[in-house]
Design a protein around this motif. Structure first.
Motif, PDB file in Angstrom:
ATOM      1  N   SER A  18       4.623  -0.983  -1.111  1.00 43.36           N
ATOM      2  CA  SER A  18       4.302  -1.287  -2.500  1.00 43.36           C
ATOM      3  C   SER A  18       5.398  -0.722  -3.395  1.00 43.36           C
ATOM      4  O   SER A  18       6.008   0.303  -3.103  1.00 43.36           O
ATOM      5  CB  SER A  18       2.942  -0.718  -2.888  1.00 43.36           C
ATOM      6  OG  SER A  18       2.943   0.685  -2.757  1.00 43.36           O
ATOM      7  N   THR A  19       5.647  -1.412  -4.490  1.00 45.38           N
ATOM      8  CA  THR A  19       6.702  -1.050  -5.417  1.00 45.38           C
ATOM      9  C   THR A  19       6.094  -0.724  -6.766  1.00 45.38           C
ATOM     10  O   THR A  19       5.234  -1.444  -7.258  1.00 45.38           O
ATOM     11  CB  THR A  19       7.692  -2.223  -5.577  1.00 45.38           C
ATOM     12  OG1 THR A  19       8.186  -2.568  -4.288  1.00 45.38           O
ATOM     13  CG2 THR A  19       8.838  -1.862  -6.478  1.00 45.38           C
ATOM     14  N   ASP A  20       6.549   0.355  -7.360  1.00 44.90           N
ATOM     15  CA  ASP A  20       6.096   0.747  -8.690  1.00 44.90           C
ATOM     16  C   ASP A  20       6.860  -0.092  -9.716  1.00 44.90           C
ATOM     17  O   ASP A  20       8.049   0.114  -9.932  1.00 44.90           O
ATOM     18  CB  ASP A  20       6.355   2.233  -8.901  1.00 44.90           C
ATOM     19  CG  ASP A  20       5.842   2.736 -10.227  1.00 44.90           C
ATOM     20  OD1 ASP A  20       5.286   1.931 -11.004  1.00 44.90           O
ATOM     21  OD2 ASP A  20       5.995   3.943 -10.491  1.00 44.90           O
ATOM     22  N   ARG A  22       6.786  -0.052 -12.780  1.00 45.21           N
ATOM     23  CA  ARG A  22       7.206   0.671 -13.980  1.00 45.21           C
ATOM     24  C   ARG A  22       8.693   1.008 -13.913  1.00 45.21           C
ATOM     25  O   ARG A  22       9.297   1.332 -14.921  1.00 45.21           O
ATOM     26  CB  ARG A  22       6.391   1.954 -14.143  1.00 45.21           C
ATOM     27  CG  ARG A  22       4.914   1.676 -14.435  1.00 45.21           C
ATOM     28  CD  ARG A  22       4.137   2.951 -14.501  1.00 45.21           C
ATOM     29  NE  ARG A  22       4.131   3.579 -13.166  1.00 45.21           N
ATOM     30  CZ  ARG A  22       3.584   4.763 -12.896  1.00 45.21           C
ATOM     31  NH1 ARG A  22       3.006   5.449 -13.856  1.00 45.21           N
ATOM     32  NH2 ARG A  22       3.615   5.240 -11.679  1.00 45.21           N
ATOM     33  N   LYS A  23       9.284   0.886 -12.722  1.00 49.04           N
ATOM     34  CA  LYS A  23      10.722   1.146 -12.572  1.00 49.04           C
ATOM     35  C   LYS A  23      11.552   0.079 -13.262  1.00 49.04           C
ATOM     36  O   LYS A  23      12.717   0.266 -13.529  1.00 49.04           O
ATOM     37  CB  LYS A  23      11.095   1.172 -11.087  1.00 49.04           C
ATOM     38  CG  LYS A  23      10.493   2.313 -10.344  1.00 49.04           C
ATOM     39  CD  LYS A  23      10.909   2.267  -8.904  1.00 49.04           C
ATOM     40  CE  LYS A  23      10.299   3.424  -8.150  1.00 49.04           C
ATOM     41  NZ  LYS A  23      10.736   3.460  -6.768  1.00 49.04           N
ATOM     42  N   ASN A  51       3.200  -5.158  -5.875  1.00 53.66           N
ATOM     43  CA  ASN A  51       2.633  -3.890  -6.335  1.00 53.66           C
ATOM     44  C   ASN A  51       1.625  -3.354  -5.310  1.00 53.66           C
ATOM     45  O   ASN A  51       1.386  -3.964  -4.263  1.00 53.66           O
ATOM     46  CB  ASN A  51       1.991  -4.054  -7.708  1.00 53.66           C
ATOM     47  CG  ASN A  51       0.813  -4.994  -7.703  1.00 53.66           C
ATOM     48  OD1 ASN A  51       0.538  -5.659  -6.727  1.00 53.66           O
ATOM     49  ND2 ASN A  51       0.111  -5.055  -8.826  1.00 53.66           N
ATOM     50  N   LYS A  52       1.045  -2.214  -5.604  1.00 56.60           N
ATOM     51  CA  LYS A  52       0.135  -1.538  -4.670  1.00 56.60           C
ATOM     52  C   LYS A  52      -1.097  -2.380  -4.363  1.00 56.60           C
ATOM     53  O   LYS A  52      -1.571  -2.418  -3.233  1.00 56.60           O
ATOM     54  CB  LYS A  52      -0.275  -0.186  -5.255  1.00 56.60           C
ATOM     55  CG  LYS A  52      -1.000   0.709  -4.303  1.00 56.60           C
ATOM     56  CD  LYS A  52      -1.220   2.071  -4.904  1.00 56.60           C
ATOM     57  CE  LYS A  52      -1.777   3.022  -3.884  1.00 56.60           C
ATOM     58  NZ  LYS A  52      -1.924   4.380  -4.440  1.00 56.60           N
TER      59      LYS A  52
END
Length: 57
Positions: A18-20, A22-23, A51-52
């Motif tokens: 999963s990728t945040d 907000r980056k 995302n997660k």
């Protein structure tokens, strides 16, 4: 859904973790550069992150 985005790409890379998001774009470029060791600006490659919750790409 991703047909227009990936059209013309010779390689499609999918980030399994999963990728945040907000980056934002700078964080995603850093992931492609540092972890995948690839050029994020290549016309031949498409990079897909999720995302997660796996409900946003």
């Amino acid at each position: 859904m991703l047909g227009g985005f990936t059209q013309g790409a010779e390689h499609i890379y999918i980030a399994c973790n999963s990728t945040d998001f907000r980056k934002q774009i700078d964080g995603l470029v850093a992931i492609v550069n540092l972890q995948l060791k690839l050029d994020p600006f290549s016309d031949r490659c498409a990079f897909i992150f999720c995302n997660k919750r796996k409900n946003s790409y």
